[in-house]
Design an enzyme around this catalytic site. Structure first.
Site, PDB file in Angstrom:
ATOM      1  NE  ARG A 274     -24.690 -29.099  36.963  1.00 28.66           N
ATOM      2  CZ  ARG A 274     -24.370 -28.729  35.509  1.00 28.66           C
ATOM      3  NH1 ARG A 274     -23.387 -28.663  35.386  1.00 28.66           N
ATOM      4  NH2 ARG A 274     -25.523 -28.507  35.083  1.00 28.66           N
TER       5      ARG A 274
ATOM      6  CE  LYS B  85      -8.057 -31.296  39.788  1.00 31.59           C
ATOM      7  NZ  LYS B  85      -8.700 -32.633  39.417  1.00 31.59           N
TER       8      LYS B  85
ATOM      9  CB  ALA C 174      -2.204 -39.593  29.581  1.00 30.51           C
TER      10      ALA C 174
END
Length: 281
Positions: free
Chosen positions: A20, A70, A133
């Site tokens: 979104r 990431k 985690a």
């Protein structure tokens, strides 16, 4: 980017059609009358390093980074802001003097969302239980520590919880799934940072009855808008914070880096996103 052309930004990930973020950033660009664009770029892991390092060549002034890139972005930037260094992941990049800089707005997004939805959630710092985690868990731990919390990380794969606890030191502990019930009895905050309970994922099958009814319950999943965890918590009278808040609040500081103006998270924006999510389910 061509000189004089409106700034372009993108979200880089793999299998990101669900996001979104374009709807969110387009709302701010439109309502603030800023010339610019925000799009999605699906990049396979093997193609990511080259695309990432050539962002400016592709015409972008910056980008968001999501799964599974990431950690790679963390390694590939020229310079990192302290929040990114602290959590070991980059989710936002921009250029400063020709250098590609990496930051992490998930920390701000999580804390700002809780501050907005449950204003006094950290009035009495105590024990926070975190389920999961991976992904955003590291950012959430960093944020909770900054508010004086102690954090118990519960994960089905204990080794991953152990790695997260070792990164942050003695105020963070790692626990097996079998310890969850005991930990909940001591918690002032429960956060689900896993994908469990999200649309298309296995359910988060836990019993929250050991939680004190004054404890706050947060779920960073935003599809569905009201997860089974939040529904159960509301039924017991807990104050809750949903994942849509984190999505909106983590986006604001990133937008400011790219377009030079800090946007506001408004009720209208939430309604637009909620309507889009409901229409897709």
């Amino acid at each position: 980017m061509t000189i004089g052309s409106p700034p372009r930004v993108c979200l880089m990930g793999h299998h990101v059609a669900y996001s979104r973020s374009p709807l969110l950033h387009d709302y701010w660009l439109r309502t603030m009358h800023i010339a610019g664009s925000y799009g999605l770029v699906d990049v396979a892991p093997e193609d990511f390093p080259r695309f990432f390092r050539d962002l400016a060549v592709h015409g972008y002034v910056g980008a968001n980074v999501t799964k599974p890139h990431k950690s790679a972005a963390f390694r590939l930037v020229d310079r990192r802001h302290p929040a990114a260094d602290a959590v070991g992941a980059v989710n936002t990049v921009w250029y400063e003097g020709g250098c590609l800089v990496g930051g992490n707005t998930d920390v701000n997004g999580y804390l700002a969302s809780l501050d907005h939805q449950v204003p006094d959630w950290d009035a009495s710092p105590g024990y926070a239980v975190l389920i999961g985690a991976g992904g955003a868990a590291s950012s959430i731990v960093h944020g909770l520590l900054s508010r004086g919390m102690r954090v118990a990380v519960v994960n089905r794969t204990l080794a991953n919880a152990d790695a997260l606890a070792r990164r942050f030191g003695s105020r963070v502990s790692a626990h097996a799934w079998t310890e969850l019930s005991r930990l909940l009895a001591e918690a002032v905050l429960l956060t689900n940072a896993s994908l469990l309970g999200a649309s298309g994922q296995p359910p988060l099958d836990i019993d929250i009855s050991p939680l004190d009814r004054r404890a706050v319950v947060c779920d960073i999943v935003y599809v569905p808008l009201v997860t089974a965890l939040l529904r159960a918590a509301e039924k017991r009278g807990h104050r809750v914070a949903d994942g849509l808040g984190m999505l909106m609040h983590q986006a604001a500081p990133a937008f400011a880096k790219w377009f030079g103006v800090t946007p506001t998270v408004t009720p209208e924006l939430r309604l637009i996103l909620e309507a889009d999510i409901r229409a897709s389910i």
